[in-house]
Write a protein that holds these residues in place. Sequence first.
Motif, short mmCIF file in Angstrom:
data_model
loop_
_atom_site.label_atom_id
_atom_site.label_comp_id
_atom_site.label_asym_id
_atom_site.label_seq_id
_atom_site.Cartn_x
_atom_site.Cartn_y
_atom_site.Cartn_z
N GLN A 15 0.84 -1.18 0.00
CA GLN A 15 0.00 0.00 0.00
C GLN A 15 0.88 1.24 0.00
OE1 GLN A 15 -3.11 -0.20 2.75
NE2 GLN A 15 -4.02 1.70 2.11
N LEU A 16 0.59 2.16 -0.88
CA LEU A 16 1.39 3.37 -1.00
C LEU A 16 0.98 4.39 0.05
CD1 LEU A 16 1.26 3.76 -4.87
CD2 LEU A 16 3.16 2.92 -3.50
N PRO A 17 1.92 5.25 0.44
CA PRO A 17 1.57 6.35 1.34
C PRO A 17 0.56 7.28 0.67
CG PRO A 17 3.95 6.17 1.09
CD PRO A 17 3.33 5.25 0.09
N ILE A 18 -0.16 8.02 1.50
CA ILE A 18 -1.12 8.97 0.96
C ILE A 18 -0.39 9.96 0.06
CG2 ILE A 18 -0.94 10.60 2.87
CD1 ILE A 18 -4.03 10.83 2.66
N GLU A 19 -1.02 10.44 -0.95
CA GLU A 19 -0.53 11.37 -1.97
C GLU A 19 0.21 10.65 -3.10
OE1 GLU A 19 1.78 15.63 -2.55
OE2 GLU A 19 1.62 14.84 -0.54
N TYR A 20 0.27 9.33 -3.06
CA TYR A 20 0.86 8.56 -4.14
C TYR A 20 -0.20 7.65 -4.73
CZ TYR A 20 5.57 9.86 -2.70
OH TYR A 20 6.72 10.55 -2.40
N VAL A 21 -0.08 7.38 -6.01
CA VAL A 21 -0.96 6.43 -6.68
C VAL A 21 -0.10 5.48 -7.51
CG1 VAL A 21 -2.97 7.97 -6.79
CG2 VAL A 21 -1.33 7.99 -8.65
N ARG A 22 -0.68 4.37 -7.84
CA ARG A 22 0.04 3.38 -8.65
C ARG A 22 -0.53 3.43 -10.07
NH1 ARG A 22 3.22 -0.20 -6.56
NH2 ARG A 22 2.13 -0.21 -4.56
N ARG A 23 0.35 3.59 -11.03
CA ARG A 23 -0.06 3.56 -12.44
C ARG A 23 -0.35 2.12 -12.84
NH1 ARG A 23 4.22 7.66 -15.30
NH2 ARG A 23 3.22 9.56 -14.59
N GLY A 81 2.38 -0.25 -12.70
CA GLY A 81 2.92 -0.63 -11.40
C GLY A 81 3.80 0.44 -10.78
N GLU A 82 4.11 1.47 -11.55
CA GLU A 82 4.98 2.54 -11.08
C GLU A 82 4.24 3.41 -10.05
OE1 GLU A 82 7.47 6.22 -13.10
OE2 GLU A 82 5.85 5.29 -14.19
N ALA A 83 4.91 3.79 -8.97
CA ALA A 83 4.33 4.67 -7.95
C ALA A 83 4.70 6.11 -8.29
CB ALA A 83 4.85 4.32 -6.58
N VAL A 84 3.69 6.98 -8.35
CA VAL A 84 3.90 8.39 -8.69
C VAL A 84 3.05 9.27 -7.77
CG1 VAL A 84 4.44 7.94 -11.11
CG2 VAL A 84 2.09 8.36 -10.44
N PHE A 85 3.38 10.58 -7.72
CA PHE A 85 2.55 11.51 -6.99
C PHE A 85 1.15 11.51 -7.58
CE2 PHE A 85 6.53 13.70 -5.73
CZ PHE A 85 6.31 13.70 -4.37
N PRO A 119 -1.88 12.83 -9.30
CA PRO A 119 -2.02 14.01 -10.16
C PRO A 119 -3.18 14.91 -9.74
CG PRO A 119 -2.81 12.05 -11.29
CD PRO A 119 -2.21 11.60 -9.99
N ASP A 120 -4.03 14.46 -8.83
CA ASP A 120 -5.17 15.25 -8.36
C ASP A 120 -4.66 16.42 -7.52
OD1 ASP A 120 -7.40 16.35 -7.13
OD2 ASP A 120 -8.30 14.42 -6.66
N GLU A 121 -4.80 17.65 -8.03
CA GLU A 121 -4.27 18.82 -7.34
C GLU A 121 -4.96 19.06 -6.01
OE1 GLU A 121 -4.07 22.26 -9.84
OE2 GLU A 121 -2.98 21.18 -11.41
N GLN A 122 -6.26 18.77 -5.91
CA GLN A 122 -6.95 18.96 -4.63
C GLN A 122 -6.40 18.00 -3.58
OE1 GLN A 122 -11.20 18.47 -4.61
NE2 GLN A 122 -11.38 19.13 -2.50
N ALA A 123 -6.14 16.77 -3.96
CA ALA A 123 -5.57 15.80 -3.01
C ALA A 123 -4.19 16.27 -2.54
CB ALA A 123 -5.46 14.42 -3.65
N GLN A 124 -3.38 16.77 -3.46
CA GLN A 124 -2.06 17.29 -3.10
C GLN A 124 -2.20 18.47 -2.14
OE1 GLN A 124 0.26 18.28 -6.55
NE2 GLN A 124 -0.04 16.26 -7.47
N HIS A 125 -3.15 19.36 -2.43
CA HIS A 125 -3.35 20.54 -1.59
C HIS A 125 -3.75 20.14 -0.17
CE1 HIS A 125 -4.63 24.47 -0.21
NE2 HIS A 125 -5.80 23.94 0.10
N VAL A 126 -4.68 19.21 -0.05
CA VAL A 126 -5.17 18.80 1.27
C VAL A 126 -4.06 18.13 2.07
CG1 VAL A 126 -6.77 17.26 2.46
CG2 VAL A 126 -7.57 18.63 0.55
N VAL A 127 -3.30 17.26 1.45
CA VAL A 127 -2.22 16.58 2.16
C VAL A 127 -1.18 17.60 2.63
CG1 VAL A 127 -0.30 14.97 1.92
CG2 VAL A 127 -2.57 14.37 1.06
N ARG A 128 -0.84 18.53 1.77
CA ARG A 128 0.15 19.56 2.16
C ARG A 128 -0.40 20.46 3.27
NH1 ARG A 128 1.56 19.44 -3.73
NH2 ARG A 128 3.50 18.27 -3.74
N LEU A 129 -1.70 20.75 3.22
CA LEU A 129 -2.34 21.55 4.27
C LEU A 129 -2.23 20.83 5.62
CD1 LEU A 129 -4.24 23.88 5.25
CD2 LEU A 129 -6.14 22.37 4.65
#
Length: 76
Positions: A17-25, A28-32, A34-44
């Motif tokens: 299971q990936l940490p929050i703010e990461y998704v699996r393509r 199988g590659e793990a990347v940030f 791309p949902d900007e709202q999700a990124q904003h909330v996690v950073r908040l």
Amino acid sequence: MLAGKLAKAERGELSFQLPIEYVRRPSGEAVFDPDEQAQHVVRLIFSSFARLGTLHAVLPATAGSTTAPPPSTFAA
């Protein structure tokens, strides 16, 4: 069970299971996420924690936020 995990790891098939703010393509590659709202909330949440110092202080501080938290990946 450990032997099965080791075998998958050796074949490059072990996933976790990936940490929050990461998704699996699909590849199988793990990347940030791309949902900007999700990124904003996690950073908040993390910046609030850095400023306030405790989770008990962060939750009320972010409860009135107009952005929704990212969906839980642990939900059944």
